[in-house]
Motif scaffolding. Sequence first.
Motif, PDB file in Angstrom:
ATOM      1  N   LYS A   1       5.508   7.617  -4.312  1.00  0.00           N
ATOM      2  CA  LYS A   1       6.630   6.688  -4.118  1.00  0.00           C
ATOM      3  C   LYS A   1       6.305   5.667  -3.035  1.00  0.00           C
ATOM      4  O   LYS A   1       6.604   4.478  -3.173  1.00  0.00           O
ATOM      5  N   ALA A   2       5.700   6.132  -1.948  1.00  0.00           N
ATOM      6  CA  ALA A   2       5.330   5.209  -0.873  1.00  0.00           C
ATOM      7  C   ALA A   2       4.300   4.197  -1.351  1.00  0.00           C
ATOM      8  O   ALA A   2       4.347   3.022  -0.969  1.00  0.00           O
ATOM      9  N   ALA A   3       3.362   4.628  -2.198  1.00  0.00           N
ATOM     10  CA  ALA A   3       2.339   3.713  -2.700  1.00  0.00           C
ATOM     11  C   ALA A   3       2.941   2.651  -3.616  1.00  0.00           C
ATOM     12  O   ALA A   3       2.536   1.492  -3.589  1.00  0.00           O
ATOM     13  N   PHE A   4       3.919   3.022  -4.423  1.00  0.00           N
ATOM     14  CA  PHE A   4       4.556   2.056  -5.325  1.00  0.00           C
ATOM     15  C   PHE A   4       5.419   1.056  -4.550  1.00  0.00           C
ATOM     16  O   PHE A   4       5.602  -0.077  -4.988  1.00  0.00           O
ATOM     17  N   ARG A   5       5.953   1.488  -3.388  1.00  0.00           N
ATOM     18  CA  ARG A   5       6.752   0.571  -2.565  1.00  0.00           C
ATOM     19  C   ARG A   5       5.885  -0.332  -1.695  1.00  0.00           C
ATOM     20  O   ARG A   5       6.346  -1.370  -1.219  1.00  0.00           O
TER      21      ARG A   5
ATOM     22  N   GLY B   1       6.277  -4.224   0.465  1.00  0.00           N
ATOM     23  CA  GLY B   1       6.189  -4.329   1.917  1.00  0.00           C
ATOM     24  C   GLY B   1       5.128  -5.316   2.358  1.00  0.00           C
ATOM     25  O   GLY B   1       5.296  -6.024   3.352  1.00  0.00           O
ATOM     26  N   LEU B   2       4.023  -5.393   1.611  1.00  0.00           N
ATOM     27  CA  LEU B   2       2.978  -6.361   1.945  1.00  0.00           C
ATOM     28  C   LEU B   2       3.472  -7.783   1.747  1.00  0.00           C
ATOM     29  O   LEU B   2       3.118  -8.687   2.511  1.00  0.00           O
TER      30      LEU B   2
ATOM     31  N   LEU C   1      -1.306 -12.314  -0.686  1.00  0.00           N
ATOM     32  CA  LEU C   1      -1.540 -11.276  -1.685  1.00  0.00           C
ATOM     33  C   LEU C   1      -1.502 -11.885  -3.083  1.00  0.00           C
ATOM     34  O   LEU C   1      -2.376 -11.609  -3.920  1.00  0.00           O
ATOM     35  N   ILE C   2      -0.510 -12.723  -3.342  1.00  0.00           N
ATOM     36  CA  ILE C   2      -0.378 -13.369  -4.648  1.00  0.00           C
ATOM     37  C   ILE C   2      -1.468 -14.419  -4.843  1.00  0.00           C
ATOM     38  O   ILE C   2      -2.088 -14.501  -5.913  1.00  0.00           O
ATOM     39  N   ILE C   3      -1.708 -15.223  -3.809  1.00  0.00           N
ATOM     40  CA  ILE C   3      -2.730 -16.272  -3.919  1.00  0.00           C
ATOM     41  C   ILE C   3      -4.103 -15.657  -4.191  1.00  0.00           C
ATOM     42  O   ILE C   3      -4.872 -16.151  -5.036  1.00  0.00           O
TER      43      ILE C   3
END
Length: 286
Positions: free
Chosen positions: A55-59, A63-64, A3-5
Amino acid sequence: MFLIIGGIVVMASVLGGFVMVGGQIMALWHLNEVIVICGSALGAYMIATPPKVMKAAFRAPLGLLKGPKYRRQEYVDLLKLIYEVLMKMRREGMMAVEADVDNPEESAVFQKYPKVMADHHMLDFITDCLRLMVGSNMNPHELESLLEYELETHHHEALEPAHSVQKVADALPGFGIVAAVLGIINTMSVVGSAPPSEIGLKVASALVGTFLGILIAYGYVGPLATAMETRANEDAKAFEVVKMALVASVRGYAPTVAIEFARKLLFSDVRPTFADLEADLKAAKG
């Protein structure tokens, strides 16, 4: 990690290509454009999205980064747990697992698998299914239909954050156009009184709004929504595995065969081989 790469690759490719043709990176940075695009997108998201989904979307990004909830070993533990419960029911009768179902935290069977116990949604699903098997006379078709409805509801709820983020991605290019239009309005207000160089800078600033809206939408928010949807589909597979094993048991198949039915549902990268799983089940039985 990917995700970061991926995010770094997107930014490096865009900025690298811009610099290669002589562009100045700071020419792309206009705080007012960022405020208009990101602020309006966030406000629209808050209007359209229930707090629970928000809230679930911000968390979800966290999780990813942590990786999938169920990998190969977690699936092996899950199958072993179901196998032990089914074996106990076969040896001692359906009512033998009533205490385990009512108090899984105190159950000797459930306590062997702390990773499954840590997943409260999964634990509730397993115990609810076992209560139906113990306390009712439902035939296999009725039980399977009921569990399919429950899984459909659960999956729909799990996908809501991803779908809400995808709607933001769809709207971001439009907010980029809004920022660009505001910039053009500002430019036209000084035509005739400002030198051409200043007008050129204002037009460039306005075009940055369109650029940012498209880049954020297709380079970051859209792919993030896709990753969230993929993860939700991966996590849902564990519930399908449990459903298959329990329904197969109600149909009269032996625990070993019921677990094999469940194993067949797993994706190839997390599916244990028949021999490995058989060895694990024999160890659990022993």
